[in-house]
Structures are given as C-alpha cells and as structure tokens.
Design an enzyme around this catalytic site. Structure first.
Site, PDB file in Angstrom:
ATOM      1  N   ASP A   7      17.265  31.776   9.031  1.00 56.18           N
ATOM      2  CA  ASP A   7      16.424  30.598   9.182  1.00 56.18           C
ATOM      3  C   ASP A   7      17.127  29.463   8.435  1.00 56.18           C
ATOM      4  O   ASP A   7      18.035  29.706   7.632  1.00 56.18           O
ATOM      5  CB  ASP A   7      15.040  30.887   8.586  1.00 56.18           C
ATOM      6  CG  ASP A   7      14.116  29.684   8.636  1.00 56.18           C
ATOM      7  OD1 ASP A   7      14.090  28.994   9.672  1.00 56.18           O
ATOM      8  OD2 ASP A   7      13.430  29.431   7.626  1.00 56.18           O
ATOM      9  N   ASP A   9      15.480  25.880   7.087  1.00 55.49           N
ATOM     10  CA  ASP A   9      14.722  25.236   6.008  1.00 55.49           C
ATOM     11  C   ASP A   9      14.073  26.281   5.103  1.00 55.49           C
ATOM     12  O   ASP A   9      13.338  27.145   5.565  1.00 55.49           O
ATOM     13  CB  ASP A   9      13.649  24.314   6.599  1.00 55.49           C
ATOM     14  CG  ASP A   9      14.246  23.205   7.458  1.00 55.49           C
ATOM     15  OD1 ASP A   9      15.408  22.841   7.241  1.00 55.49           O
ATOM     16  OD2 ASP A   9      13.537  22.719   8.361  1.00 55.49           O
ATOM     17  N   ARG A 100       9.829  29.202  20.007  1.00 61.43           N
ATOM     18  CA  ARG A 100       9.360  28.939  18.644  1.00 61.43           C
ATOM     19  C   ARG A 100       9.002  30.249  17.952  1.00 61.43           C
ATOM     20  O   ARG A 100       8.169  31.014  18.440  1.00 61.43           O
ATOM     21  CB  ARG A 100       8.152  27.997  18.671  1.00 61.43           C
ATOM     22  CG  ARG A 100       7.646  27.647  17.284  1.00 61.43           C
ATOM     23  CD  ARG A 100       6.518  26.623  17.330  1.00 61.43           C
ATOM     24  NE  ARG A 100       5.878  26.490  16.036  1.00 61.43           N
ATOM     25  CZ  ARG A 100       6.369  25.778  15.030  1.00 61.43           C
ATOM     26  NH1 ARG A 100       7.497  25.116  15.189  1.00 61.43           N
ATOM     27  NH2 ARG A 100       5.735  25.729  13.880  1.00 61.43           N
TER      28      ARG A 100
END
Length: 193
Positions: A7, A9, A100
C-alpha cells in the site's frame, strides 16, 4: 519471480486526514524508501497498490498524482533500485468499482501485468481494506503499525473476538512496526513466501 505488494499512504509515505494532495505532501516514512530498495535488491518485484479516492473527490488531479509517484519512484532509484509498477484506484467508495481495496481488482491487474499469481506473496498495508484484499487473493497479509496500522490492529483485535467474523482473524495477519521491519522479515524468508 518474487512479488511483493505495498500500500502507499501510511506504509511508504505519511498519510494525512486531508489527503496527500501533492508531491510536497508526499513525505516518506523513515526507512521506507530504503526498505523498498532492499526488497528490490533481494530480488523482489515491488508493486504499489493504492486507493486514491482524492481524485474522484477533486482533492487533486492526475498530474498531482503522477508527481507524487514520480517523487517516490525517483527516491527509490536514488537508492539504486526500482519499483515494478504503481497501480491505483481513482474511484470513490460510492462508485462500487472492482479496483478499490478491499475489492481484488488492483491485485487482478498486477497479476495480469506480470503474468503471475499473487497467491502466497506478501501484501503490506496499514488498513483493514489492505488486509481484506490480501486475504481475498490468497496473499500473506502484513500489517504495519505506521499510518492507520495501530487503529487497524485494534479493529482486528476486536473483530477476532467475534466468532462470526466472515473474513479474517488476527492470527492470519503478521504485524510489523513499519515497512523496514516487514522488509527485514520478508527478505529472510525462502523464496519470498
């Protein structure tokens, strides 16, 4: 080929409640760029999979996102390494897309791009969505305590007390202080598994 999915952030760079909106706001977490470089030098293809709903919400535009990714890529290259690719979902949660996280679409795209199954490889994240996407695709979920990791660890702990938890129990998730610690562990595993 050894694959690892990260990932962005909260794992590579510091997260912000008001979104990371520019390259200037994209500030690496201590040790994360070096960790990516060490993974690459250990033979891993390092791929980023990041939800970027700030695009759909108008918080930043595609040029801003590309500048953030160029900054991360450049910092990794300065360490003599490279990122395999950066995949992102530009949609808002209400768009109900398949890319998403926790949906598996980005991992599906990574598998197609590199002609490899992600099953059995590590997926490092700081959110419940990351862990769910990892488990859905048969990846090994690795949670870092940076970013939203401490909050997520609390969610997993609470969820693991529920016998009807549909997707995940805490014992399925390996927990690390940060990406550097996760990289140390993963590099030490035979064949990256």
């Amino acid at each position: 080929m050894k694959l690892i999915i990260l990932d962005r952030d909260g794992v590579i760079n510091h997260d912000r409640a008001d979104y990371v909106k520019s390259a200037d706001e994209c500030v690496p977490i201590d040790g994360s760029i070096d960790a990516i470089a060490r993974l690459h030098k250990a033979g891993f293809t390092v791929v980023v999979a990041t939800n970027q709903s700030g695009l759909a919400r108008g918080k930043f535009d595609l040029d801003d996102l590309e500048a953030m990714h160029e900054k991360i890529t450049g910092l990794v290259e300065e360490q003599g390494a490279e990122l395999g690719a950066i995949f992102y979902c530009p949609h808002a949660p209400e768009d109900n897309c398949k890319c998403r996280k926790p949906m598996p679409g980005m991992v599906d795209a990574i598998e197609a791009e590199f002609n490899i199954s992600a099953e059995g490889f590590y997926f490092v994240g700081d959110s419940l969505r990351d862990m769910q996407a990892a488990i859905t695709k048969g990846c090994k979920p690795a949670l870092v305590k940076t970013g939203n990791g401490e909050k997520t660890l609390g969610q997993l702990t609470d969820q693991s007390l529920q016998t009807d938890s549909p997707l995940m129990q805490l014992e399925q998730v390996q927990v690390f202080d940060n990406l550097a610690a996760a990289a140390d562990f993963i590099i030490a595993q035979p064949d990256g598994h």
